[in-house]
Design a protein around this motif. Structure first.
Motif, mmCIF file in Angstrom:
data_model
loop_
_atom_site.group_PDB
_atom_site.id
_atom_site.type_symbol
_atom_site.label_atom_id
_atom_site.label_comp_id
_atom_site.label_asym_id
_atom_site.label_seq_id
_atom_site.Cartn_x
_atom_site.Cartn_y
_atom_site.Cartn_z
ATOM 1 N N UNK A 207 35.631 41.246 39.199
ATOM 2 C CA UNK A 207 36.649 42.039 39.898
ATOM 3 C C UNK A 207 37.592 41.183 40.741
ATOM 4 N N UNK A 208 37.711 39.874 40.459
ATOM 5 C CA UNK A 208 38.580 39.035 41.291
ATOM 6 C C UNK A 208 40.048 39.430 41.152
ATOM 7 N N UNK A 209 40.409 40.132 40.068
ATOM 8 C CA UNK A 209 41.790 40.573 39.914
ATOM 9 C C UNK A 209 42.201 41.585 40.966
ATOM 10 N N UNK A 210 41.229 42.252 41.610
ATOM 11 C CA UNK A 210 41.560 43.258 42.616
ATOM 12 C C UNK A 210 42.023 42.643 43.932
ATOM 13 N N UNK A 211 41.655 41.378 44.191
ATOM 14 C CA UNK A 211 42.005 40.761 45.484
ATOM 15 C C UNK A 211 43.120 39.744 45.340
ATOM 16 N N UNK A 212 43.637 39.570 44.143
ATOM 17 C CA UNK A 212 44.712 38.600 43.927
ATOM 18 C C UNK A 212 46.067 39.271 44.106
ATOM 19 N N UNK A 213 47.012 38.504 44.682
ATOM 20 C CA UNK A 213 48.367 39.028 44.876
ATOM 21 C C UNK A 213 49.283 38.675 43.714
ATOM 22 N N UNK A 214 48.780 37.932 42.736
ATOM 23 C CA UNK A 214 49.610 37.511 41.607
ATOM 24 C C UNK A 214 49.759 38.647 40.584
ATOM 25 N N UNK A 215 50.928 38.797 40.051
ATOM 26 C CA UNK A 215 51.217 39.697 38.925
ATOM 27 C C UNK A 215 50.571 41.069 39.113
ATOM 28 N N UNK A 216 50.994 41.858 40.144
ATOM 29 C CA UNK A 216 50.332 43.149 40.415
ATOM 30 C C UNK A 216 50.504 44.183 39.314
ATOM 31 N N UNK A 217 51.415 43.950 38.364
ATOM 32 C CA UNK A 217 51.613 44.931 37.298
ATOM 33 C C UNK A 217 50.496 44.886 36.259
ATOM 34 N N UNK A 218 49.771 43.780 36.180
ATOM 35 C CA UNK A 218 48.662 43.666 35.226
ATOM 36 C C UNK A 218 47.459 44.467 35.713
ATOM 37 N N UNK A 219 46.661 45.083 34.808
ATOM 38 C CA UNK A 219 45.385 45.673 35.222
ATOM 39 C C UNK A 219 44.484 44.590 35.807
ATOM 40 N N UNK A 220 43.623 44.995 36.762
ATOM 41 C CA UNK A 220 42.858 43.978 37.488
ATOM 42 C C UNK A 220 41.923 43.196 36.566
ATOM 43 N N UNK A 221 41.418 43.811 35.496
ATOM 44 C CA UNK A 221 40.515 43.092 34.587
ATOM 45 C C UNK A 221 41.265 41.978 33.850
ATOM 46 N N UNK A 222 42.455 42.280 33.341
ATOM 47 C CA UNK A 222 43.242 41.267 32.632
ATOM 48 C C UNK A 222 43.746 40.186 33.594
ATOM 49 N N UNK A 223 44.094 40.590 34.825
ATOM 50 C CA UNK A 223 44.512 39.598 35.817
ATOM 51 C C UNK A 223 43.353 38.674 36.179
ATOM 52 N N UNK A 224 42.145 39.254 36.312
ATOM 53 C CA UNK A 224 40.964 38.420 36.589
ATOM 54 C C UNK A 224 40.680 37.449 35.459
ATOM 55 N N UNK A 225 40.834 37.911 34.202
ATOM 56 C CA UNK A 225 40.635 37.019 33.052
ATOM 57 C C UNK A 225 41.660 35.887 33.066
ATOM 58 N N UNK A 226 42.905 36.224 33.416
ATOM 59 C CA UNK A 226 43.968 35.212 33.479
ATOM 60 C C UNK A 226 43.645 34.158 34.543
ATOM 61 N N UNK A 227 43.163 34.606 35.698
ATOM 62 C CA UNK A 227 42.812 33.660 36.765
ATOM 63 C C UNK A 227 41.630 32.784 36.355
ATOM 64 N N UNK A 228 40.632 33.380 35.693
ATOM 65 C CA UNK A 228 39.473 32.606 35.255
ATOM 66 C C UNK A 228 39.880 31.544 34.232
ATOM 67 N N UNK A 229 40.773 31.918 33.323
ATOM 68 C CA UNK A 229 41.266 30.925 32.351
ATOM 69 C C UNK A 229 42.054 29.828 33.056
ATOM 70 N N UNK A 230 42.822 30.207 34.058
ATOM 71 C CA UNK A 230 43.644 29.229 34.790
ATOM 72 C C UNK A 230 42.767 28.197 35.494
ATOM 73 N N UNK A 231 41.615 28.640 35.995
ATOM 74 C CA UNK A 231 40.741 27.729 36.740
ATOM 75 C C UNK A 231 39.553 27.244 35.904
ATOM 76 N N UNK A 232 39.753 27.187 34.561
ATOM 77 C CA UNK A 232 38.872 26.484 33.626
ATOM 78 C C UNK A 232 37.465 27.081 33.539
ATOM 79 N N UNK A 233 37.341 28.412 33.605
ATOM 80 C CA UNK A 233 36.049 29.038 33.325
ATOM 81 C C UNK A 233 35.829 29.078 31.810
ATOM 82 N N UNK A 234 34.584 29.184 31.385
ATOM 83 C CA UNK A 234 34.265 29.186 29.960
ATOM 84 C C UNK A 234 34.822 30.441 29.281
ATOM 85 N N UNK A 235 35.159 30.345 27.972
ATOM 86 C CA UNK A 235 35.748 31.503 27.275
ATOM 87 C C UNK A 235 34.875 32.754 27.336
#
Length: 512
Positions: free
Chosen positions: A361-389
């Motif tokens: 649920x990290x997408x719920x506390x991020x201020x980046x790209x508020x138009x994205x659903x929080x699940x997709x935003x969280x996935x984007x952040x995880x990919x950005x910070x090199x989490x495993x696929x």
């Protein structure tokens, strides 16, 4: 006569000089002999002392040498003793090996005799088998190879039938037990993962010691409270409640900033608008550090390592966010533990499941790209910070907003549902209330010249703070009307909403 006296005096002087020189020579010779004698005596003493030292040194070296020789002799004797002992042991082992060798020769001869007997019996057995085979072939009317082929075909058909029957039984049993096993895992997980389900409210109580402090907090004509409300965006309710002040705001971060700021102001004793702004700015910085520490402590408690520092900050911010009234950090920790338990029950990696559950649920506390659903935003952040696929997919797919490509994804989805479905864990009304207040603030902040916008009094008032350089008094009046009109057109709300536009001018100079 005068010359005679001069010559006499001169002669006397020469005589005296000669006597002095002779006398001095005699004295010097005596002293030289004395010095030589003394030096010879000292040299003799030094010689005797050095001889004594040499003797002592010789005796010491001799003693050490004898000690060293004795030690070496002792070591040689010990070595000789050990060698003799080893020699005796080797002799005994050699005798034992020779005895065993003789026994093995006897056994080998015996085995040879038995092998010869067995070969004879095997030859007799082969003859009997060949004779029996010829008799069976003559009776059956087919050769042994033909009979063998027919037998194999019959056994293949029978085995195929039995295997298909066994497969059908196993499939039926699996269908019957799958639902039961799934329910067992879920119930087991829920029972093993204890969690509180208390819902946080929107009010914080700040305790004070006396009404005198309450008056100092209010300030002359309420200027301190107005400054604190403008700096923090929290409504401060001062009523007849003894020894307490209420801090009301839907955002837990703002309430915490206001509470800590009030605490520091009361302890310090200096309460005035300039000091209030200074303390609020300091507390906001301290809260950022505390958020990072909360994220680190959460990762340590769950045994999760190697998370990027930016993700750790987002984890810490979860403590001050809620989802349908449920504390977001508590929800994430619970999902992590539930997912880890379910993964262990299914024979999967519990550490990866716990990591994905914490980050889902990290997408719920991020201020980046508020138009994205929080699940997709969280996935984007995880990919950005090199989490495993597999972790990224589990985060993005827990609301089925992307395709599940990892076995962890359905586990995180189920764990999220279990955590949110606990009795009392969530409340839809709270979430819609917070969303309405955030929409109010967003409308206020959408206009140019607006510095801050705070929704207070449960959404019945919107305070908009504008920059004095950018907005004039006339524009401020028009801005309040425009915001009110936009709220009427775009939002649904009970009662009415008061829009207050605050514009203040400050002149600042420094004496150096």
């Amino acid at each position: 006569m005068f010359i005679y006296y001069i010559l006499s005096a001169f002669g006397g002087a020469l005589l005296a000089l000669a006597i002095y020189l002779v006398t001095r020579r005699i004295i010097m010779k005596g002293r030289r002999d004395e010095i030589i004698e003394k030096a010879e005596l000292e040299a003799e003493n030094i010689k005797k002392e050095k001889i004594l030292q040499a003797k002592e040194k010789f005796l010491q070296l001799k003693s050490e040498h004898e000690k060293y020789v004795n030690q070496k002799n002792s070591e040689i004797k010990d070595t000789e003793s050990r060698l003799k002992q080893k020699e005796n042991t080797l002799n005994q082992q050699n005798a034992e090996l020779q005895r065993k060798h003789r026994e093995s020769d006897a056994i080998r001869e015996n085995l040879k005799a038995q092998v010869e007997i067995a070969n004879q019996k095997a030859a007799e057995y082969d003859g009997l088998i060949a004779q029996a085979t010829r008799q069976i072939e003559s009776i059956a009317g087919m050769t042994a190879a033909e009979a063998k082929t027919q037998l194999i075909e019959n056994m293949k058909a029978e085995a195929r039938t039995e295997a298909q029957s066994y497969i059908n039984d196993v499939m039926d049993d699996a269908r019957l037990n799958a639902a039961k096993e799934a329910k067992r895992i879920v119930i087991n997980t829920i029972q093993r993962t204890a969690s509180e389900t208390a819902i946080e409210n929107a009010v914080t109580v700040f305790n004070i010691e006396s009404d005198e402090i309450k008056g100092r907090i209010i300030g002359r004509e309420g200027r301190n409270i107005r400054a604190l409300e403008a700096a923090t965006g929290v409504e401060i309710v001062v009523d007849d409640t003894p020894d307490a002040i209420l801090l009301s705001a839907f955002d837990p971060v703002r309430r915490e900033v206001a509470r800590l700021s009030l605490h520091q102001l009361v302890v310090d004793g200096r309460i005035h608008p300039a000091r209030i702004e200074e303390v609020v700015a300091k507390v906001q910085k301290q809260l950022e550090e505390e958020i990072l520490e909360i994220g680190k402590r959460t990762c340590i408690d769950l045994g999760i390592h190697g998370i990027h520092i930016e993700l750790i900050k987002l984890i810490g911010r979860m403590k001050y966010r809620s989802s349908y009234g449920q504390n977001l950090l508590q929800h994430a920790r619970e999902v992590a533990n539930i997912a880890a338990t379910m993964a262990s029950e299914l024979g999967l990696n519990p550490k990866a499941a716990k990591r994905a559950g914490l980050l889902h649920d990290i997408g719920k506390v991020s201020d980046e790209d508020p138009e994205l659903p929080h699940a997709l935003l969280g996935m984007k952040l995880a990919e950005q910070y090199k989490e495993k696929p597999e972790i990224c997919n589990a985060i993005g797919a827990h609301h089925e907003e992307t395709e599940m490509t990892s076995i962890l994804s359905p586990i995180i989805q189920v764990a999220d549902a279990i955590s949110g479905a606990r009795p009392g864990a969530r409340r839809e009304v709270i979430e819609s209330y917070i969303k309405r207040l955030k929409d109010l603030e967003n409308i206020g902040q959408s206009y140019p010249g607006v510095v801050k916008a705070y929704a207070i009094q449960a959404g019945r008032e919107l305070r908009v703070i504008v920059g004095a350089e950018q907005v004039s008094d006339t524009q401020a009046e028009k801005l309040s009307s425009d915001i009110a009109q936009k709220i009427q057109n775009e939002m649904t709300y009970p009662g009415q909403v008061k829009i207050t536009v605050i514009r203040e001018t400050r002149s600042v100079a420094f004496a150096k």
